[in-house]
Design an enzyme around this catalytic site. Structure first.
Site, PDB file in Angstrom:
ATOM      1  N   ARG A 254      33.151  45.691 111.659  1.00 41.83           N
ATOM      2  CA  ARG A 254      32.030  46.467 111.147  1.00 41.83           C
ATOM      3  C   ARG A 254      30.782  45.589 111.135  1.00 41.83           C
ATOM      4  NH1 ARG A 254      34.614  50.404 112.104  1.00 41.83           N
ATOM      5  NH2 ARG A 254      35.102  52.158 110.713  1.00 41.83           N
TER       6      ARG A 254
ATOM      7  N   HIS B 228      29.015  50.668 119.673  1.00 41.16           N
ATOM      8  CA  HIS B 228      30.114  51.125 118.808  1.00 41.16           C
ATOM      9  C   HIS B 228      31.002  52.136 119.541  1.00 41.16           C
ATOM     10  CE1 HIS B 228      31.223  51.497 114.295  1.00 41.16           C
ATOM     11  NE2 HIS B 228      32.307  51.647 115.044  1.00 41.16           N
TER      12      HIS B 228
END
Length: 310
Positions: free
Chosen positions: A225, A273
């Site tokens: 993350r 992502h």
């Protein structure tokens, strides 16, 4: 009373979920947000971001499913304390992550980023080729994704290790556990792969202190993350030569604003992502299986331990 399953995420994917439910769980009233029907009948909710007033809007809610692999987007303080929360564990997520990380590791191992820079400079200069068994891979995080990645990389002959908070035993992988073994893990890692969930303990963990414990010239593959990485520390480590390359699929913020230093660094390679995404059909099937487990009083796959945050 008919049970309602409410889906609050990408509506295109939601329609695919609806078809799977129609075929395999026709007794459940599947609805896509904002068509919630009677809120008193909503017992199950799948969401990336649940509504803020979840406790009052759906007083009979029994399970909250994350529509993705993570749950760090949830504000647990706003959720009923006894509400089970289940993260997505499905084959499509695992396969996608294995593909992405394998590509990243092989690219770093075979110096593809360096050859790209040479091509831009019109240079033809072969670099020494190291066998895989001389390249030490280290995975931070030994959940289902970390273990699947290590299983694949072992097949190429890489010297593989993993670190996690709790002790694991994985065939052919040197396993480290706890803060007291983190330094030893880092010291033997040439390519570091971050696959940890985002928690208070992992926020900012990829920082100058951690980079300094890696061998000089190590590389980073970050697929955890964004907030786990301290961007300024990464830039400094690359400029000093402590790190040689960094492949980032996650950043903070997302998307990166125009002009951000991470965009411009020649040794940073960014993807938006996309390393791994839930596949709608298999994700819906996994959720239906978990619903059956829940109804039967059996443990659900991916049930979150709130004390750990994952």
């Amino acid at each position: 009373m008919t049970t309602t399953f409410l889906y609050k995420s990408d509506p295109v994917r939601g329609r695919q979920w609806a078809e799977v439910f129609r075929q395999h769980a026709p007794d459940i009233d599947f609805r896509i947000w904002p068509d919630i029907g009677d809120p008193l009948r909503v017992r199950f909710l799948a969401a990336w971001e649940p509504p803020a007033d979840i406790a009052t809007q759906f007083p009979h809610l029994e399970v909250l499913f994350s529509s993705g692999a993570g749950v760090d987007q949830f504000n647990f303080a706003a959720l009923p304390p006894t509400l089970p929360v289940v993260r997505m564990v499905e084959p499509g997520i695992v396969r996608g992550m294995v593909e992405y990380v394998t590509h990243a590791v092989l690219s770093l191992h075979r110096d593809i980023p360096a050859y790209r820079r040479q091509q831009q400079a019109e240079q033809w200069r072969p670099l020494p080729v190291r066998p895989a068994n001389e390249r030490r891979i280290g995975v931070l995080g030994l959940g289902s994704l970390g273990q699947a990645v290590l299983a694949q990389l072992k097949g190429f002959g890489f010297d593989c290790a993993g670190w996690s908070r709790s002790r694991h035993a994985i065939d052919g992988v040197q396993c480290f556990a706890g803060q007291e073994e983190l330094a030893a893990f880092l010291a033997r890692t040439d390519i570091l792969i971050c696959l940890m969930p985002l928690t208070d303990a992992t926020r900012g963990v990829l920082n100058a202190a951690l980079f300094a414990q890696l061998p000089q010239g190590a590389a980073l593959v970050h697929v955890g993350r964004g907030p786990q990485l301290v961007s300024d520390d990464l830039l400094a480590a690359l400029d000093s030569g402590q790190l040689s390359e960094a492949m980032l699929d996650v950043t903070d913020p997302e998307p990166l604003p125009a002009g951000h230093a991470l965009w411009r660094h020649p040794r940073i390679h960014i993807t938006p992502h996309i390393a791994s995404m839930t596949q709608p059909l298999s994700a819906a099937a996994v959720v239906i299986d978990n619903l059956r487990r829940f109804t039967a009083g059996e443990p659900m796959v991916g049930l979150v331990d709130r004390s750990r945050g994952y």
